[in-house]
Write a protein that holds these residues in place. Sequence first.
Motif, PDB file in Angstrom:
ATOM      1  N   LYS A 214       0.813  -1.216   0.000  1.00  0.00           N
ATOM      2  CA  LYS A 214       0.000   0.000   0.000  1.00  0.00           C
ATOM      3  C   LYS A 214       0.849   1.269   0.000  1.00  0.00           C
TER       4      LYS A 214
ATOM      5  N   LEU B  49       1.203   2.298  -3.618  1.00  0.00           N
ATOM      6  CA  LEU B  49       0.001   2.977  -4.101  1.00  0.00           C
ATOM      7  C   LEU B  49      -0.085   4.384  -3.522  1.00  0.00           C
TER       8      LEU B  49
ATOM      9  N   PRO C 147      -4.673   7.151 -10.256  1.00  0.00           N
ATOM     10  CA  PRO C 147      -5.138   6.911  -8.887  1.00  0.00           C
ATOM     11  C   PRO C 147      -5.332   8.203  -8.094  1.00  0.00           C
TER      12      PRO C 147
ATOM     13  N   SER D  89      -9.537   1.029  -2.859  1.00  0.00           N
ATOM     14  CA  SER D  89      -8.902  -0.247  -3.202  1.00  0.00           C
ATOM     15  C   SER D  89      -9.716  -1.403  -2.636  1.00  0.00           C
TER      16      SER D  89
ATOM     17  N   TYR E 250      -8.929  -5.539  -1.945  1.00  0.00           N
ATOM     18  CA  TYR E 250      -8.005  -6.664  -1.965  1.00  0.00           C
ATOM     19  C   TYR E 250      -8.756  -7.925  -1.548  1.00  0.00           C
TER      20      TYR E 250
ATOM     21  N   PRO F  86      -4.421  -6.653  -5.171  1.00  0.00           N
ATOM     22  CA  PRO F  86      -5.610  -5.814  -5.350  1.00  0.00           C
ATOM     23  C   PRO F  86      -6.417  -6.220  -6.573  1.00  0.00           C
TER      24      PRO F  86
ATOM     25  N   LEU G  90      -8.129  -0.927  -7.928  1.00  0.00           N
ATOM     26  CA  LEU G  90      -7.398   0.193  -7.347  1.00  0.00           C
ATOM     27  C   LEU G  90      -8.026   1.496  -7.832  1.00  0.00           C
TER      28      LEU G  90
END
Length: 490
Positions: free
Chosen positions: A116, A119, A410, A434, A436, A443, A446
């Motif tokens: 994470k 991301l 994102p 997100s 998961y 994921p 996203l």
Amino acid sequence: MVHHRTPLFTALTEHAKRNPIPFHIPGHKKGEGMENGFKTFLGDNALSIDLINIAPLDDLHQPTGVIDEAQRLAAYAFGADYSLFSVQGTSTAIMTMIMSVCGPGDKIIVPRNLHKSILSAIIFAGAKPIFVAPERDADLGIDHGISVRSVKKAIERHPDAKAVLVINPTYFGVCTNLKAIVDLAHHYGIPVLVDEAHGALLHFHDKLPLSAMQAGADLAATSMHKLGGSLTQSSLLHIKKGIVQPEKVQAMFSMLTTTSTSYILLASLDAARKQLALQGCEMSSKAIRLAEYARNRINEIPGLSSFGREILWTDAAFDFDPTKLTVHVRELGITGYDAEQWLRDHYNIEVELSDLYNILCLITPGDSKEAIDCLLNALAELANEHYKQQADLQAVDVKLPEIPQLALTPRDAFYGDVELIPIAQSAGRIIAESIYVYPPGIPILLPGEVIAEQHIRYILEHLEVGLPVKGPEDLTVQNVKVVVEVKAIF
């Protein structure tokens, strides 16, 4: 460069011996202002070096004294040109790597099984991820590394990418052909960033896979606290001169790092570096020896198995760190989650992680044969209690749906106008959070990706069989956060 020195830790202890009268933070003033029970538990030694960046102790943000020397020793020990001490874990080191080379709209090639922190950095930077799927081991239900072939394909399609990020080794100790990926990316003038969270020992033993610096990577984030002997939350960020600019990395690191840096954590990095530099080979040998002993014994227990180098068959599973002890429990007719709970309840043993088919135990220089034997006895009893010749555990399909189309970066999705709608009605919408699914922990969706019927079906099927689905704001996963669609004006 004499590694028996600990410039920062020594400066802290000498400062504490002088016992100056402090009129600076922290406010507990060497424990005098602290709750007595907690003070007694920590002890005077720890509290005496819980200090702040006063002049004699240097400043992590602009190091020129003992911190600078300690960081240079770390760089020398790990084969880097520069190393930075992180007191905010490997997450901040990973975010620094990405945000040092990527800005708004820049492309970065990343594995789909990203942490994470990766991301988060992509969102903060406004970068555009180009995803590469890791290779899957369907029998074990785990993911390996990304292949050289898939990275080559990604670079050929996106030669303007600003970086390639590689996770090496994986949580389960499997390594990709990192040197080949580095050579390939450098041929295109693209830097390679390595999430080396689980590779602190690699550099110090020739029976372990290549470290990121040995493979020629440009930046690497190494969790010293996981395996290298430092305190939790302390990590290293390594830099190689060349494609990346060390000054920019330092500036970005300073922007992301607290100004109230923990000198206890910094000192633990200094001491851990000393230990690895002087005794790393011996320490690694001990961990390898204990892990191989455990692996051989586990493979003699009916219903259990623990893989080793026989798992290596592609360049995505190119090398293996034997100190990661994965115990496969599928034939017992129970899940890894069940095994983790059983070990906790019956033997007071805590494992690193569990998933549908496996538990993972980390074997480090801090382990002993007595501890390993306790684990082996527990596993033998677990197997004896649950093993059946024909296990009745129903196999769960862990085949992932296709990687969704990325419609927005994102960042744009995360910061855009959003609304909460039922997940069953979300097909065709752009997700703003997100999701998961475990296993395998990759994921499914996203921020910025378009939700398709196959993703909804995959998520709902996992919910129905009781497998963990994590990430969304709605913990029940009945609703999902999506980007608001702007209606046309007539």
